[in-house]
Design an enzyme around this catalytic site. Sequence first.
Site, PDB file in Angstrom:
ATOM      1  N   GLU A   1     -11.606 -17.194   3.768  1.00 21.87           N
ATOM      2  CA  GLU A   1     -12.311 -18.471   3.944  1.00 21.87           C
ATOM      3  C   GLU A   1     -11.414 -19.513   3.302  1.00 21.87           C
ATOM      4  O   GLU A   1     -11.320 -19.568   2.070  1.00 21.87           O
ATOM      5  CB  GLU A   1     -13.660 -18.434   3.219  1.00 21.87           C
ATOM      6  CG  GLU A   1     -14.631 -17.392   3.732  1.00 21.87           C
ATOM      7  CD  GLU A   1     -15.180 -17.716   5.100  1.00 21.87           C
ATOM      8  OE1 GLU A   1     -15.189 -18.910   5.470  1.00 21.87           O
ATOM      9  OE2 GLU A   1     -15.580 -16.785   5.808  1.00 21.87           O
TER      10      GLU A   1
ATOM     11  N   CYS B   1     -15.762 -26.971   0.869  1.00 20.16           N
ATOM     12  CA  CYS B   1     -14.924 -26.609   2.015  1.00 20.16           C
ATOM     13  C   CYS B   1     -15.519 -27.170   3.302  1.00 20.16           C
ATOM     14  O   CYS B   1     -14.815 -27.339   4.289  1.00 20.16           O
ATOM     15  CB  CYS B   1     -14.788 -25.107   2.092  1.00 20.16           C
ATOM     16  SG  CYS B   1     -16.388 -24.289   2.046  1.00 20.16           S
TER      17      CYS B   1
HETATM   18  P1  NAP Z   1      -6.916 -21.059  -4.948  1.00 12.45           P
HETATM   19  O1  NAP Z   1      -5.973 -21.645  -5.910  1.00 12.45           O
HETATM   20  O2  NAP Z   1      -6.367 -20.339  -3.781  1.00 12.45           O
HETATM   21  O3  NAP Z   1      -7.846 -20.103  -5.816  1.00 12.45           O
HETATM   22  C1  NAP Z   1      -8.883 -19.390  -5.225  1.00 12.45           C
HETATM   23  C2  NAP Z   1      -9.069 -18.069  -5.960  1.00 12.45           C
HETATM   24  O4  NAP Z   1      -7.914 -17.249  -5.782  1.00 12.45           O
HETATM   25  C3  NAP Z   1      -9.242 -18.218  -7.465  1.00 12.45           C
HETATM   26  O5  NAP Z   1     -10.162 -17.261  -7.919  1.00 12.45           O
HETATM   27  C4  NAP Z   1      -7.860 -17.908  -7.991  1.00 12.45           C
HETATM   28  O6  NAP Z   1      -7.854 -17.461  -9.308  1.00 12.45           O
HETATM   29  C5  NAP Z   1      -7.457 -16.795  -7.051  1.00 12.45           C
HETATM   30  N1  NAP Z   1      -6.030 -16.550  -6.976  1.00 12.45           N
HETATM   31  C6  NAP Z   1      -5.021 -17.457  -7.020  1.00 12.45           C
HETATM   32  N2  NAP Z   1      -3.842 -16.814  -6.878  1.00 12.45           N
HETATM   33  C7  NAP Z   1      -4.117 -15.501  -6.729  1.00 12.45           C
HETATM   34  C8  NAP Z   1      -3.323 -14.345  -6.541  1.00 12.45           C
HETATM   35  N3  NAP Z   1      -1.994 -14.396  -6.479  1.00 12.45           N
HETATM   36  N4  NAP Z   1      -3.930 -13.146  -6.437  1.00 12.45           N
HETATM   37  C9  NAP Z   1      -5.269 -13.055  -6.510  1.00 12.45           C
HETATM   38  N5  NAP Z   1      -6.083 -14.124  -6.682  1.00 12.45           N
HETATM   39  C10 NAP Z   1      -5.513 -15.328  -6.796  1.00 12.45           C
HETATM   40  O7  NAP Z   1      -7.916 -22.129  -4.361  1.00 12.45           O
HETATM   41  P2  NAP Z   1      -8.655 -23.308  -5.145  1.00 12.45           P
HETATM   42  O8  NAP Z   1      -7.723 -24.427  -5.245  1.00 12.45           O
HETATM   43  O9  NAP Z   1      -9.325 -22.787  -6.352  1.00 12.45           O
HETATM   44  O10 NAP Z   1      -9.814 -23.625  -4.127  1.00 12.45           O
HETATM   45  C11 NAP Z   1      -9.838 -24.766  -3.328  1.00 12.45           C
HETATM   46  C12 NAP Z   1      -9.594 -24.398  -1.892  1.00 12.45           C
HETATM   47  O11 NAP Z   1     -10.539 -23.432  -1.474  1.00 12.45           O
HETATM   48  C13 NAP Z   1      -9.746 -25.558  -0.953  1.00 12.45           C
HETATM   49  O12 NAP Z   1      -8.680 -25.557  -0.060  1.00 12.45           O
HETATM   50  C14 NAP Z   1     -11.038 -25.264  -0.222  1.00 12.45           C
HETATM   51  O13 NAP Z   1     -11.109 -25.781   1.084  1.00 12.45           O
HETATM   52  C15 NAP Z   1     -11.072 -23.802  -0.210  1.00 12.45           C
HETATM   53  N6  NAP Z   1     -12.439 -23.342  -0.114  1.00 12.45           N
HETATM   54  C16 NAP Z   1     -12.837 -22.752   1.025  1.00 12.45           C
HETATM   55  C17 NAP Z   1     -14.135 -22.318   1.149  1.00 12.45           C
HETATM   56  C18 NAP Z   1     -14.593 -21.634   2.384  1.00 12.45           C
HETATM   57  O14 NAP Z   1     -15.668 -21.051   2.337  1.00 12.45           O
HETATM   58  N7  NAP Z   1     -13.874 -21.658   3.467  1.00 12.45           N
HETATM   59  C19 NAP Z   1     -15.031 -22.498   0.104  1.00 12.45           C
HETATM   60  C20 NAP Z   1     -14.587 -23.123  -1.039  1.00 12.45           C
HETATM   61  C21 NAP Z   1     -13.283 -23.540  -1.140  1.00 12.45           C
HETATM   62  P3  NAP Z   1      -7.466 -18.455 -10.523  1.00 12.45           P
HETATM   63  O15 NAP Z   1      -8.504 -19.487 -10.563  1.00 12.45           O
HETATM   64  O16 NAP Z   1      -7.453 -17.561 -11.689  1.00 12.45           O
HETATM   65  O17 NAP Z   1      -6.111 -19.002 -10.175  1.00 12.45           O
END
Ligand code: NAP
Length: 522
Positions: free
Chosen positions: A256, A295
């Site tokens: 997602e 999102c």
């Molecule tokens: P992110 O940086 O990708 O982080 C999301 C999750 O992934 C966090 O729990 C993060 O942990 C973890 N993570 C990061 N690097 C990882 C790795 N190498 N291995 C395993 N896990 C890892 O995203 P974000 O900036 O927090 O979230 C914002 C984005 O999410 C936006 O683009 C938004 O559109 C999208 N989003 C989508 C939805 C949907 O349902 N489609 C819902 C909400 C948000 P850490 O926090 O520890 O880094």
Amino acid sequence: MIAVTSYVGGRWIDGGRTVARLVNPATEEPVAEVRAGGIDFDEVLRFARERGGPALRAMRFAERAALLEAASKALHAVRDALLEASIVNGGATRADAKFDVDGAVGTLAYYSGVGRRLGDGRFLVEGEGEALGRGARFWGRHVRLPLTGVAIHINAFNFPAWGLAEKAAVALLAGVPVVVKPATSTALVAWRCMQRIVEAAGLPEGAMQLVCGPIDGLLERLGPHDAIAFTGSAATAAHLRALPAVTRLGTRLNVEADSLNAFVLGPDVEPGSETWSMFVRDAVREMTQKTGQKCTAVRRILVPRARLDEVGSALGEELRAVRIGNPALDEVRMGPLATASQLADFREGVRRLEASGARLLLGGTERPQVVGVPEGRGFFVAPTLLRADRPREALAVHEHEVFGPCATLMPFEDVEDAIALVALGRGGLVASAYTDDRELVEQLLLGLGPWHGRLFVGSARIADQAISPGTVLPSCVHGGPGRAGGGEELGGERALAFYTQRVAVQGDRALIERLVGARNEA
Ligand code: NAP
């Protein structure tokens, strides 16, 4: 200082290594520390696969449903504490916090209902049986059986309670144990939810574990019957897609990701009409709720060219009236962004949209007037509306998601043009059309539908009843093609597909019917 720890192997672990200091994004005061270390991931997986999985699979759907009901009630009982955690750790207003926390409580309760309806079975039966040969005896039927591995749930920072609950509800109901990895920056809320679930939901040992902080090495240990459900950025999703477990062993992965959700105002909608008011109301709510960190928030607002000025003024008037400040205050309608890095990304993103040809109508990169916070503190931005008069040239507005209260207004010439412009977003979670013209709805369904997981049609007939299109409901699917990640969650019973294996059973009809019929007694 609160230590946010992990719950693995049936106990809470404080690894002693502080990996993050969580702050109140409105005041920048410290709130908690996230502690990692001391976790043996082989042991975490073994505990889930050997204890949690068998215990869940031995239960009937109705029994798993009872667990979800208990978890829902457990969270509801500490609702105020969860709202408070969400306000101080996430910068959410009370209304925004409710959106997350009540969403968690409601989704667990909803899936408990799905489980009750599924009743005494332990696996799902799909469709009707069919004769496969010339006679009637050689028979085939499809069933869905739970994976025997573990589900890793990686959640985004913006919905720490709902994200945990909506994923866990489905996996547990399917009979699959989960390991939750919340986003570090808002892990306090997820940690509090987990504390409560451990205390009061009565889950079998190993059914649910929580790992706060990095999970380096965990995903590399996954196998063919495990699954990863991920919500977050496209960059992290790309990393997950390339994991050897995913590419070589067939570990399931649901993504997602981001989405440039569009609103389309039908040419039939007159200013001042009920549908017009609904459109303006929803656009403002979608831009400002959770400070635009959803999102499903609106990023592109498409209107007939002749309506550009009127829509710009109507939105501007509402958005200027939004009170920004400390979300703990009742009069505040919009809190800060969740972290300093989200603030930096927001500003960089707005500059990128401007550089691409969109011009600022209000808001922008400057700090707005805020109430209830110390001078200069907090990660605040104003509702930011841009306008791109030549939307085919301002490509960044279709490609770059500014994760905050930011949207771009743009004109379309006719319906084909609107559909083509929306498609420049290359796949989204939800598209919203506001119209009372039934033929237009059909055109939009055929044109926009394939690019989205959900199409919301706002009209005068539902103006007083419908909730805003950014709200994800457990009964309808959530997800979308292309940029949105290609994943799908929720949607009632449909969601169980990700955690189950479809098996075609072929053989003697009487035997198969007894097996399938006997699922309730097995
Ligand atoms: P992110 O940086 O990708 O982080 C999301 C999750 O992934 C966090 O729990 C993060 O942990 C973890 N993570 C990061 N690097 C990882 C790795 N190498 N291995 C395993 N896990 C890892 O995203 P974000 O900036 O927090 O979230 C914002 C984005 O999410 C936006 O683009 C938004 O559109 C999208 N989003 C989508 C939805 C949907 O349902 N489609 C819902 C909400 C948000 P850490 O926090 O520890 O880094």
